[in-house]
Each structure stands twice: as C-alpha cells, then as structure tokens.
Design a protein around this motif. Sequence first.
Motif, PDB file in Angstrom:
ATOM      1  N   THR A   1      30.727 -17.425  86.719  1.00  0.00           N
ATOM      2  CA  THR A   1      29.377 -16.839  86.694  1.00  0.00           C
ATOM      3  C   THR A   1      28.715 -16.922  88.066  1.00  0.00           C
ATOM      4  O   THR A   1      27.602 -16.450  88.218  1.00  0.00           O
ATOM      5  CB  THR A   1      28.486 -17.570  85.673  1.00  0.00           C
ATOM      6  N   ARG A   2      29.387 -17.554  89.049  1.00  0.00           N
ATOM      7  CA  ARG A   2      28.701 -17.613  90.355  1.00  0.00           C
ATOM      8  C   ARG A   2      28.739 -16.249  91.029  1.00  0.00           C
ATOM      9  O   ARG A   2      29.573 -15.405  90.709  1.00  0.00           O
ATOM     10  CB  ARG A   2      29.288 -18.725  91.237  1.00  0.00           C
ATOM     11  N   ASP A   3      27.813 -16.065  91.983  1.00  0.00           N
ATOM     12  CA  ASP A   3      27.752 -14.789  92.700  1.00  0.00           C
ATOM     13  C   ASP A   3      28.952 -14.668  93.634  1.00  0.00           C
ATOM     14  O   ASP A   3      29.386 -15.669  94.210  1.00  0.00           O
ATOM     15  CB  ASP A   3      26.481 -14.708  93.554  1.00  0.00           C
ATOM     16  N   PRO A   4      29.445 -13.436  93.826  1.00  0.00           N
ATOM     17  CA  PRO A   4      30.518 -13.257  94.804  1.00  0.00           C
ATOM     18  C   PRO A   4      30.041 -13.615  96.207  1.00  0.00           C
ATOM     19  O   PRO A   4      28.894 -13.352  96.562  1.00  0.00           O
ATOM     20  CB  PRO A   4      30.828 -11.758  94.737  1.00  0.00           C
ATOM     21  N   ARG A   5      30.913 -14.244  96.995  1.00  0.00           N
ATOM     22  CA  ARG A   5      30.607 -14.453  98.412  1.00  0.00           C
ATOM     23  C   ARG A   5      30.923 -13.147  99.141  1.00  0.00           C
ATOM     24  O   ARG A   5      31.687 -12.322  98.631  1.00  0.00           O
ATOM     25  CB  ARG A   5      31.480 -15.576  98.973  1.00  0.00           C
TER      26      ARG A   5
ATOM     27  N   ASP B   1      35.523  -8.229  92.662  1.00  0.00           N
ATOM     28  CA  ASP B   1      35.712  -8.503  91.236  1.00  0.00           C
ATOM     29  C   ASP B   1      37.148  -8.173  90.841  1.00  0.00           C
ATOM     30  O   ASP B   1      37.671  -7.116  91.202  1.00  0.00           O
ATOM     31  CB  ASP B   1      34.728  -7.657  90.417  1.00  0.00           C
TER      32      ASP B   1
ATOM     33  N   PHE C   1      34.124 -11.761  88.007  1.00  0.00           N
ATOM     34  CA  PHE C   1      32.719 -12.198  88.073  1.00  0.00           C
ATOM     35  C   PHE C   1      32.001 -11.747  86.807  1.00  0.00           C
ATOM     36  O   PHE C   1      31.915 -10.539  86.542  1.00  0.00           O
ATOM     37  CB  PHE C   1      32.049 -11.626  89.330  1.00  0.00           C
TER      38      PHE C   1
ATOM     39  N   THR D   1      28.710 -12.289  83.788  1.00  0.00           N
ATOM     40  CA  THR D   1      27.389 -12.848  83.494  1.00  0.00           C
ATOM     41  C   THR D   1      27.579 -14.075  82.608  1.00  0.00           C
ATOM     42  O   THR D   1      28.620 -14.236  81.955  1.00  0.00           O
ATOM     43  CB  THR D   1      26.518 -11.844  82.729  1.00  0.00           C
ATOM     44  N   GLU D   2      26.537 -14.902  82.576  1.00  0.00           N
ATOM     45  CA  GLU D   2      26.608 -16.104  81.747  1.00  0.00           C
ATOM     46  C   GLU D   2      26.779 -15.725  80.266  1.00  0.00           C
ATOM     47  O   GLU D   2      27.542 -16.355  79.538  1.00  0.00           O
ATOM     48  CB  GLU D   2      25.337 -16.940  81.973  1.00  0.00           C
TER      49      GLU D   2
ATOM     50  N   GLN E   1      27.465 -23.623  87.745  1.00  0.00           N
ATOM     51  CA  GLN E   1      28.075 -22.346  87.354  1.00  0.00           C
ATOM     52  C   GLN E   1      29.275 -22.587  86.445  1.00  0.00           C
ATOM     53  O   GLN E   1      29.885 -23.659  86.487  1.00  0.00           O
ATOM     54  CB  GLN E   1      28.553 -21.583  88.597  1.00  0.00           C
TER      55      GLN E   1
ATOM     56  N   ASP F   1      28.227 -21.460 102.297  1.00  0.00           N
ATOM     57  CA  ASP F   1      27.344 -22.023 101.283  1.00  0.00           C
ATOM     58  C   ASP F   1      26.057 -22.566 101.904  1.00  0.00           C
ATOM     59  O   ASP F   1      26.050 -23.003 103.050  1.00  0.00           O
ATOM     60  CB  ASP F   1      28.068 -23.161 100.543  1.00  0.00           C
TER      61      ASP F   1
ATOM     62  N   THR G   1      23.836 -26.136  98.205  1.00  0.00           N
ATOM     63  CA  THR G   1      25.142 -25.999  97.544  1.00  0.00           C
ATOM     64  C   THR G   1      26.127 -26.996  98.126  1.00  0.00           C
ATOM     65  O   THR G   1      26.896 -27.635  97.385  1.00  0.00           O
ATOM     66  CB  THR G   1      25.672 -24.553  97.733  1.00  0.00           C
TER      67      THR G   1
END
Length: 186
Positions: A37-41, A46, A52, A54-55, A76, A135, A139
């Motif tokens: 669920t963490r955002d892509p760096r 994807d 990636f 959603t929760e 996450q 990060d 983080t």
Amino acid sequence: MAHVIVITGPSGVGKGTVIRLLRERIPAVRLSISATTRDPRPGERDGVEYHFLTESRFNQLIAEGAFAEHARYAGQLYGTLRSELERQGDGVVVLEIELQGARQIRESMPDALQVFIAPPSFETLRERLVGRGTDSQQTIDERLEVARNELKAQNEFSEVIINDRLGDAVDALERLVQTQLRGAVD
Ligand code: 5GP
C-alpha cells in the motif's frame, strides 16, 4: 509448487542489490512481486517492482485468503500473493520480505530456505538509508527503529550473511541457492 527462498534483513541492508546480482548469476531464480500500500518511489512501476494497491483492496485480498504472508511495516501493508508463487511452477522463487512475513512463511513452508542479510554495523545501515536518498527523515527514523528489532531476530535464521563486501555476500548467497537448486532436481 515453487521452491521458495526467503531473504530478509533490515531496510537498507542491500537485499535488493544482492538479489539483483544473484539473478544475473542464476537467471533461473525468479522474484516474487509483492503487493504493497505504500506509494511508488520515483521510477517504480506497478506490476514490476510491486503491485501497488489501495489499503481497501489489500484488505479485501487478505479477507479472500489471497496472501501467503502479509505484514504491516512502518505503517504500510506488504504481502506475497499466493498467485505469485503459483505462477512460478516448480521453479525457484525468491521472496524479499521483512521479518514478520519471514516468520509466517517459516510456519507455513518449513522447507523454504531462509536467509537473513545483516549489515556490518547499525551505523552502516543509517548511512545507506540516508545515502539512498529515497526516503524522508521521518521514514528513515521509522525504518531504523524497526531495524533495531529485526537485527535482534537474526539468530532465528540458520543462514546469516553479513553484507560487508557486496561481492562476498553475493558469493555466499549463490552457494546457498545452488545447493537448494541441486536439491530441487535430485
Ligand atoms: P520498501 O518499502 O523499502 O520497498 O520495503 C520495506 C520492507 O518491506 C522491506 O524490508 C521489504 O523486504 C519488505 N517487503 C517487501 N515486500 C514484502 C512482502 O511481500 N511481504 C513482507 N512481509 N515484507 C515485504
């Protein structure tokens, strides 16, 4: 069913790099693409580095029993989809996962090889996480806090590789995996 190799160790220890070099040496080794669920760096895609989610989608998949393991890490969710293991047939698949997930796999797949990658010192972890530049300070602090506990658990693992000189760490992992592969064809 795939032969599973679990590779764990604190964030910043260089698991990803060690695994990438291992796969250059042994192309038969596949990597399970985790869900998170963490955002892509920046640069992460994807379905390539991660799925990636959603929760709510992640929780729905938990409820459906779709995960071989899952854990919350630094706020996450991360997990290994059973479908990722199934699509590997009877090949060799590496799970690059954190400690709680490694423990779940130890319960459900006791034959899986479990390798802990450790840093030469706590300070080198901090330097690597800061140096990676991906990060935020918050983080990094969270990850170092988690790392402190993860390092205490390394004696649960029969195989511990200290990633001091990268080439040596890859050599050590390659030896373990070759042994596992030989077992797979015997
Ligand atoms: P990152 O956000 O840096 O990509 O990953 C954070 C941590 O989550 C790392 O220790 C990584 O190994 C772990 N991780 C990645 N995928 C999974 C997974 O599918 N399950 C579990 N339990 N941990 C994972």
